[in-house]
Design an enzyme around this catalytic site. Sequence first.
Site, PDB file in Angstrom:
ATOM      1  N   HIS A  79       0.815  -1.218   0.000  1.00 16.16           N
ATOM      2  CA  HIS A  79       0.000   0.000   0.000  1.00 16.16           C
ATOM      3  C   HIS A  79       0.848   1.267   0.000  1.00 16.16           C
ATOM      4  O   HIS A  79       0.367   2.340  -0.360  1.00 16.16           O
ATOM      5  CB  HIS A  79      -0.933   0.010   1.220  1.00 16.16           C
ATOM      6  CG  HIS A  79      -2.099  -0.916   1.080  1.00 16.16           C
ATOM      7  ND1 HIS A  79      -3.139  -0.946   1.965  1.00 16.16           N
ATOM      8  CD2 HIS A  79      -2.398  -1.849   0.150  1.00 16.16           C
ATOM      9  CE1 HIS A  79      -4.027  -1.854   1.597  1.00 16.16           C
ATOM     10  NE2 HIS A  79      -3.583  -2.425   0.493  1.00 16.16           N
ATOM     11  N   HIS A 134      -2.647 -12.288  -1.597  1.00 12.51           N
ATOM     12  CA  HIS A 134      -4.084 -12.579  -1.446  1.00 12.51           C
ATOM     13  C   HIS A 134      -4.318 -14.049  -1.108  1.00 12.51           C
ATOM     14  O   HIS A 134      -5.329 -14.404  -0.536  1.00 12.51           O
ATOM     15  CB  HIS A 134      -4.836 -12.196  -2.729  1.00 12.51           C
ATOM     16  CG  HIS A 134      -4.830 -10.725  -2.956  1.00 12.51           C
ATOM     17  ND1 HIS A 134      -5.177 -10.140  -4.147  1.00 12.51           N
ATOM     18  CD2 HIS A 134      -4.518  -9.692  -2.130  1.00 12.51           C
ATOM     19  CE1 HIS A 134      -5.083  -8.832  -4.046  1.00 12.51           C
ATOM     20  NE2 HIS A 134      -4.670  -8.539  -2.834  1.00 12.51           N
TER      21      HIS A 134
HETATM   22  C1  HEM Z   1      -6.960  -8.867   3.985  1.00 11.20           C
HETATM   23  C2  HEM Z   1      -6.073  -8.789   3.082  1.00 11.20           C
HETATM   24  C3  HEM Z   1      -6.214  -8.140   1.732  1.00 11.20           C
HETATM   25  C4  HEM Z   1      -7.303  -7.654   1.086  1.00 11.20           C
HETATM   26  C5  HEM Z   1      -8.739  -7.620   1.581  1.00 11.20           C
HETATM   27  C6  HEM Z   1      -6.856  -7.120  -0.177  1.00 11.20           C
HETATM   28  C7  HEM Z   1      -7.685  -6.523  -1.114  1.00 11.20           C
HETATM   29  C8  HEM Z   1      -7.255  -5.928  -2.264  1.00 11.20           C
HETATM   30  C9  HEM Z   1      -8.083  -5.241  -3.207  1.00 11.20           C
HETATM   31  C10 HEM Z   1      -9.571  -5.047  -3.086  1.00 11.20           C
HETATM   32  C11 HEM Z   1      -7.288  -4.798  -4.197  1.00 11.20           C
HETATM   33  C12 HEM Z   1      -7.727  -4.020  -5.432  1.00 11.20           C
HETATM   34  C13 HEM Z   1      -8.200  -5.009  -6.457  1.00 11.20           C
HETATM   35  C14 HEM Z   1      -8.496  -4.401  -7.793  1.00 11.20           C
HETATM   36  O1  HEM Z   1      -9.501  -3.727  -7.913  1.00 11.20           O
HETATM   37  O2  HEM Z   1      -7.726  -4.622  -8.722  1.00 11.20           O
HETATM   38  C15 HEM Z   1      -5.964  -5.194  -3.886  1.00 11.20           C
HETATM   39  C16 HEM Z   1      -4.877  -4.890  -4.653  1.00 11.20           C
HETATM   40  C17 HEM Z   1      -3.601  -5.327  -4.388  1.00 11.20           C
HETATM   41  N1  HEM Z   1      -3.199  -6.128  -3.351  1.00 11.20           N
HETATM   42 FE1  HEM Z   1      -4.360  -6.748  -1.841  1.00 11.20          FE
HETATM   43  N2  HEM Z   1      -5.526  -7.302  -0.281  1.00 11.20           N
HETATM   44  C18 HEM Z   1      -5.086  -7.923   0.857  1.00 11.20           C
HETATM   45  C19 HEM Z   1      -3.798  -8.307   1.145  1.00 11.20           C
HETATM   46  C20 HEM Z   1      -2.737  -8.168   0.303  1.00 11.20           C
HETATM   47  C21 HEM Z   1      -1.410  -8.659   0.556  1.00 11.20           C
HETATM   48  C22 HEM Z   1      -1.009  -9.435   1.795  1.00 11.20           C
HETATM   49  C23 HEM Z   1      -0.644  -8.311  -0.505  1.00 11.20           C
HETATM   50  C24 HEM Z   1       0.813  -8.582  -0.767  1.00 11.20           C
HETATM   51  C25 HEM Z   1       1.660  -9.014   0.093  1.00 11.20           C
HETATM   52  C26 HEM Z   1      -1.492  -7.600  -1.440  1.00 11.20           C
HETATM   53  C27 HEM Z   1      -1.078  -7.087  -2.632  1.00 11.20           C
HETATM   54  C28 HEM Z   1      -1.867  -6.342  -3.474  1.00 11.20           C
HETATM   55  C29 HEM Z   1      -1.367  -5.645  -4.641  1.00 11.20           C
HETATM   56  C30 HEM Z   1       0.056  -5.623  -5.159  1.00 11.20           C
HETATM   57  C31 HEM Z   1      -2.457  -4.995  -5.196  1.00 11.20           C
HETATM   58  C32 HEM Z   1      -2.448  -4.037  -6.368  1.00 11.20           C
HETATM   59  C33 HEM Z   1      -2.415  -2.660  -5.766  1.00 11.20           C
HETATM   60  C34 HEM Z   1      -2.585  -1.524  -6.717  1.00 11.20           C
HETATM   61  O3  HEM Z   1      -2.145  -1.607  -7.859  1.00 11.20           O
HETATM   62  O4  HEM Z   1      -3.151  -0.521  -6.271  1.00 11.20           O
HETATM   63  N3  HEM Z   1      -2.746  -7.533  -0.914  1.00 11.20           N
HETATM   64  N4  HEM Z   1      -5.945  -5.899  -2.704  1.00 11.20           N
END
Ligand code: HEM
Length: 771
Positions: A276, A526
Amino acid sequence: FSAHSSHLGSSGIGDNVAYTSAFPSKFEYHTPLTSGVSVGRYNAKREYSPELARIYTRYLSNDMTVGAMCAKHGMGPPTESHESLNAGSITEADINEAIGYASQQIQLYENANQQYLAIDPRGLNFSAYIFGALLQARFNEFITQYLTGKKCINKYNTAAILPTIRIPKSPNLNEEYCNIDKSESSDIRCDPSYKYRLMNGRCNNLAFPNWGSSFHCHRRLLPPDYSDGINQPRVSVQNQVLPSPRSITQFLMPDIMVPDPNLSGMNMAWGQFMVHDAFRTIQNLGLAINCCLIPNATVHPECAPITNFRPDEATTAFNNQQCLNTVRSIACNTCSLGPRDQLNVATQVLDLSNLYGGNLIDDSLTLRSFKFGMLRGSLDLMGNDTLPVRRLPKEQDTLDLTPCNEPLSNPQLTCYHTGDGIRGNQQPGINALHIVLRRRHNQHAKALAIINPHWDDEILFQEARRILIAETTKIHFSEYMPSILGDKLTKYFDLNVKSDGYTKYDPTIDPSTIQAAAVASLRMGHSQVFSVFNVLNSGRQPSYSFLLRNKFFEMSDIWAGNAHGVLRGLITEPNNDPDQFVVTDVKDFLFFNPRNPQIVDLPAININRGREHGVPAYIYFLEYCTGAKINSWHDLSRFIPMERIKELQTVYSDYRDVDLFVGGLSETKAFGSILGPTFGCLNGIQFHHWKFGDRFYFEHGGEAGSFTIEQLNSIRHTFSLANLLCKTTDLETVQLNPLFKASDANPQIFCSTLPELNYDLWREYGPYHKK
Ligand code: HEM
């Protein structure tokens, strides 16, 4: 109209170019899966270089043409035709015609926006800047569309040649956006001697002041694979729509818990926090568009809903839901013709922009107290120091517009104000980390104010920020990255924190966020997500637990004073292994809100996102990373277990279609990493860029923002995640590395034994401040 020089555009790019892989030749391959891979030296600067042509001519040669005006569909492989296109082939008259066409289309596009804004005016909160830049991006896409159609320009040349063509000023274009959007912008004045990072990330690279700054495009390792070469989502090699992302998650990504034997839940939480910091891709009109809602309404051009899947238990329970709303990411203003890129509104390096703000909307000024360099805060119900409460509507997150999910029984328990907008409230774990880091900032500021009583609020704020960024970056590089990559890849990508001396900044590396990491390799987290969060008391016994699905944007646990309990749970409980399995909490119940119950499927969104960002299919990144040439399903068996390949075959009709997110998570783990070779490589490259392409990275010497060697060594020897948690919570003991569960090799230590930074090294001696 002139063409700049471009490595892509030069002739002679062909199959015979020597190809080097991203992996080192000296690796010992313990498993037969990766044996025989031809390997070479990873070179951080080689993207878009001719040597990659072999890969992308393969996927761009599936060229089913661009634009209805093109009589000759399927122009043949790019190597045959690209030489026929040069800047001279496109005349001034062509460009003028194209601008006329684009002017009409942009009007229609704006009308579509207006229609939706009339239905849901929340989109109006989007800043004028985003709208302006978006319209300019779309305008250039329409020009591209016209030219590719009229001139029958194939995909390869759309990516290679069109961006090099200068287009004249147009009344529809606000030149100002372009001037400040370009990486080499001359409109931005940088002060090379300024020792702090700018809040918007600019001036990190003095020659390319926009590299890594907020509100700029992600970058690519491989050129995009859009079905039309411009902006339409990737399709299959047979030119058919790819399998529905929801069908893929239904069949290939079930909810099976496979806990990692070593990692703790904190591994997931810290990874998400780090991500983030650098990534924030937002949807067009901030999700105000509902692409599923209105059966007969004109579909908004930025809609990419997920449909065409079979009913399952979950969809049936939710009113037979047949469509999952997904809006496309907002187009980024590349200031040139050619294919679409996507916007990242976060600063793209590891600089805690999610804590401090750093874009036009989440302004750092709203987070500061302007007293002694401190950040604003509030108290939870137990009197603990926590984040400031979000004051609607002024601090409404205008970027993604996801609403806060206040408990129905207690609607006054709203969300908190963070530098990351509403996203800092996405679930209690991430919010607890925001709390910890905010407290730590204030500790640094207080300590510095004692050492240097003459420092004003601004200096105290900036110095505390500089130290805290060093603290978290040290944890990323010495604890988090090795925890997912393993020692070999950490060493290979040169990520280890040194024990003494400086590292060197490389101004030729662009630290910006990589598309493939944004849509796939870093989203491996994820699959690590756990369904149940245990909240532990001070004796580390469960006080209660909650399901993640009930806590998205719901902060009642934090209000009640349970941030410490959540953190204790995260460091004690296991983490899921990053693999093909994903828990229902994010597969069916992502962002579940009882006010508007519906299925939202995160892994399906990831797959959809990859396609609509034009990210090429899995095998091309596998080739990019390992040098292996994949010509059949069978060739994949060196990287993916055969049973898994069979499963993939039930959904994908061609091995070249497999999505990067799906293929990457199907690989057998390699090099002692928790990831396979492709995700290990892509993440390693991103991390390498974040280190060597960031002028302010804390270990670099000889830069305006460098620490003295004594300060640096104090940072190295003091800071760790264990110490951070000890200093900011009521924990009495913690395991040495909280990203791993406690064990004999990772014993509990007493917080009281952990040192504090030697702030005295920051004491400023001047004529009035004698030692
Ligand atoms: C409870 C845990 C998590 C939730 C609910 C969550 C949820 C989300 C959501 C809703 C998105 C945007 C999806 C979209 O519209 O494309 C996202 C993006 C992303 N998430 Fe997660 N995530 C979680 C944990 C993680 C973890 C642990 C990682 C990596 C270690 C991660 C890496 C990413 C990355 C790289 C993106 C793209 C971000 C961007 O380009 O803005 N997420 N996640």
